[in-house]
Design a protein around this motif. Structure first.
Motif, mmCIF file in Angstrom:
data_model
loop_
_atom_site.group_PDB
_atom_site.id
_atom_site.type_symbol
_atom_site.label_atom_id
_atom_site.label_comp_id
_atom_site.label_asym_id
_atom_site.label_seq_id
_atom_site.Cartn_x
_atom_site.Cartn_y
_atom_site.Cartn_z
ATOM 1 N N GLY A 33 0.845 -1.178 -0.070
ATOM 2 C CA GLY A 33 -0.109 0.121 -0.102
ATOM 3 C C GLY A 33 0.880 1.262 0.093
ATOM 4 N N ILE A 34 1.874 1.303 0.798
ATOM 5 C CA ILE A 34 2.692 2.458 0.959
ATOM 6 C C ILE A 34 3.511 2.573 -0.625
ATOM 7 C CG2 ILE A 34 4.642 3.330 1.965
ATOM 8 C CD1 ILE A 34 3.905 2.093 4.467
ATOM 9 N N ALA A 35 4.003 1.423 -1.211
ATOM 10 C CA ALA A 35 4.761 1.679 -2.274
ATOM 11 C C ALA A 35 4.044 2.243 -3.418
ATOM 12 C CB ALA A 35 5.218 0.076 -2.622
ATOM 13 N N LYS A 36 2.564 2.236 -3.405
ATOM 14 C CA LYS A 36 1.875 2.473 -4.580
ATOM 15 C C LYS A 36 2.134 4.165 -4.393
ATOM 16 C CE LYS A 36 -1.470 -1.028 -4.716
ATOM 17 N NZ LYS A 36 -2.986 -1.341 -4.583
ATOM 18 N N HIS A 37 1.972 4.751 -3.329
ATOM 19 C CA HIS A 37 2.079 6.134 -3.091
ATOM 20 C C HIS A 37 3.561 6.893 -3.158
ATOM 21 C CE1 HIS A 37 -2.171 5.924 -2.749
ATOM 22 N NE2 HIS A 37 -2.066 4.830 -1.855
ATOM 23 N N ARG A 38 4.363 5.951 -2.611
ATOM 24 C CA ARG A 38 5.556 6.588 -2.505
ATOM 25 C C ARG A 38 6.742 5.584 -3.167
ATOM 26 N NH1 ARG A 38 6.268 10.168 2.064
ATOM 27 N NH2 ARG A 38 4.011 10.280 3.005
ATOM 28 N N PRO A 39 7.127 5.928 -4.599
ATOM 29 C CA PRO A 39 8.086 5.016 -5.393
ATOM 30 C C PRO A 39 9.487 4.709 -4.559
ATOM 31 C CG PRO A 39 7.040 6.628 -6.736
ATOM 32 C CD PRO A 39 6.647 7.233 -5.514
ATOM 33 N N ALA A 40 9.917 5.853 -3.795
ATOM 34 C CA ALA A 40 11.305 5.765 -3.120
ATOM 35 C C ALA A 40 11.040 4.687 -1.829
ATOM 36 C CB ALA A 40 11.811 7.028 -2.834
ATOM 37 N N TYR A 41 9.898 4.345 -1.602
ATOM 38 C CA TYR A 41 9.879 3.168 -0.345
ATOM 39 C C TYR A 41 10.238 1.758 -0.555
ATOM 40 C CZ TYR A 41 7.766 0.983 3.535
ATOM 41 O OH TYR A 41 7.540 0.197 4.739
ATOM 42 N N ALA A 42 10.197 1.540 -1.906
ATOM 43 C CA ALA A 42 10.755 0.241 -2.471
ATOM 44 C C ALA A 42 12.314 0.133 -2.198
ATOM 45 C CB ALA A 42 10.418 -0.065 -3.751
ATOM 46 N N ASP A 43 13.003 1.170 -2.400
ATOM 47 C CA ASP A 43 14.392 1.478 -2.283
ATOM 48 C C ASP A 43 14.751 1.217 -0.716
ATOM 49 O OD1 ASP A 43 17.074 1.625 -3.064
ATOM 50 O OD2 ASP A 43 16.990 3.591 -2.216
ATOM 51 N N TYR A 44 13.920 1.907 0.080
ATOM 52 C CA TYR A 44 14.018 1.896 1.374
ATOM 53 C C TYR A 44 13.838 0.345 1.962
ATOM 54 C CZ TYR A 44 12.850 2.408 6.466
ATOM 55 O OH TYR A 44 12.754 2.366 7.782
ATOM 56 N N VAL A 45 12.716 -0.151 1.534
ATOM 57 C CA VAL A 45 12.553 -1.508 1.971
ATOM 58 C C VAL A 45 13.723 -2.435 1.656
ATOM 59 C CG1 VAL A 45 11.096 -3.666 1.794
ATOM 60 C CG2 VAL A 45 10.063 -1.163 2.013
ATOM 61 N N ARG A 46 14.327 -2.476 0.683
ATOM 62 C CA ARG A 46 15.611 -3.296 0.107
ATOM 63 C C ARG A 46 16.891 -2.911 0.982
ATOM 64 N NH1 ARG A 46 19.701 -2.323 -2.928
ATOM 65 N NH2 ARG A 46 18.927 -0.248 -3.545
ATOM 66 N N ARG A 47 16.831 -1.750 1.455
ATOM 67 C CA ARG A 47 18.043 -1.401 2.176
ATOM 68 C C ARG A 47 17.934 -1.633 3.581
ATOM 69 N NH1 ARG A 47 18.801 3.623 2.838
ATOM 70 N NH2 ARG A 47 17.087 4.354 1.677
ATOM 71 N N THR A 48 16.729 -1.791 4.256
ATOM 72 C CA THR A 48 16.674 -1.807 5.447
ATOM 73 C C THR A 48 15.911 -3.371 6.182
ATOM 74 O OG1 THR A 48 14.587 -0.707 5.678
ATOM 75 C CG2 THR A 48 16.300 0.650 6.065
ATOM 76 N N SER A 49 16.292 -3.463 7.404
ATOM 77 C CA SER A 49 15.893 -4.751 7.954
ATOM 78 C C SER A 49 14.348 -4.629 8.370
ATOM 79 C CB SER A 49 16.714 -5.374 9.128
ATOM 80 O OG SER A 49 16.062 -6.185 9.907
ATOM 81 N N GLY A 50 13.557 -5.578 8.091
ATOM 82 C CA GLY A 50 12.025 -5.449 8.515
ATOM 83 C C GLY A 50 11.825 -5.412 9.987
ATOM 84 N N PHE A 51 12.253 -5.973 10.827
ATOM 85 C CA PHE A 51 11.924 -6.121 12.201
ATOM 86 C C PHE A 51 13.191 -5.939 13.168
ATOM 87 C CE2 PHE A 51 8.287 -8.386 10.250
ATOM 88 C CZ PHE A 51 7.363 -7.840 10.951
ATOM 89 N N LEU A 52 14.600 -6.243 12.586
ATOM 90 C CA LEU A 52 15.441 -6.252 13.648
ATOM 91 C C LEU A 52 16.106 -5.150 13.304
ATOM 92 C CD1 LEU A 52 16.802 -9.762 13.487
ATOM 93 C CD2 LEU A 52 15.501 -8.753 15.382
ATOM 94 N N PRO A 53 16.708 -4.227 14.268
ATOM 95 C CA PRO A 53 17.413 -2.811 14.181
ATOM 96 C C PRO A 53 18.917 -3.074 13.500
ATOM 97 C CG PRO A 53 17.107 -3.228 16.287
ATOM 98 C CD PRO A 53 16.343 -4.095 15.677
ATOM 99 N N LEU A 54 18.972 -3.566 12.320
ATOM 100 C CA LEU A 54 20.408 -3.743 11.796
ATOM 101 C C LEU A 54 20.841 -2.597 11.157
ATOM 102 C CD1 LEU A 54 19.491 -7.580 10.456
ATOM 103 C CD2 LEU A 54 20.787 -6.774 12.720
ATOM 104 N N PRO A 55 22.115 -2.576 10.808
ATOM 105 C CA PRO A 55 22.506 -1.426 10.024
ATOM 106 C C PRO A 55 22.115 -1.610 8.633
ATOM 107 C CG PRO A 55 24.592 -2.502 11.265
ATOM 108 C CD PRO A 55 23.200 -3.381 11.275
#
Length: 59
Positions: A33-55
């Motif tokens: 749902g977020i990716a539909k409205h914010r195209p840069a969000y897909a890159d953010y998801v690819r770079r960050t961990s989903g649940f654990l606070p990893l670098p």
């Protein structure tokens, strides 16, 4: 040693809930749902961990 049925439920319930939130209906639906409205969000998801606070990942 015997395993009480409620003991198994105590362990299996959090495992099932975590799976549902991470892979089932929680996180994937929200991210779609977020990716539909914010195209840069897909890159953010690819770079960050989903649940654990990893670098962040490079690249």
């Amino acid at each position: 040693m015997s395993i009480h049925p409620f003991g198994a439920v105590t362990v299996l319930s959090p495992v099932l809930m975590t799976w549902l939130l991470a892979r089932g209906t929680g996180k994937p639906l929200l991210e779609r749902g977020i990716a539909k409205h914010r195209p840069a969000y897909a890159d953010y998801v690819r770079r960050t961990s989903g649940f654990l606070p990893l670098p962040p990942k490079r690249g």
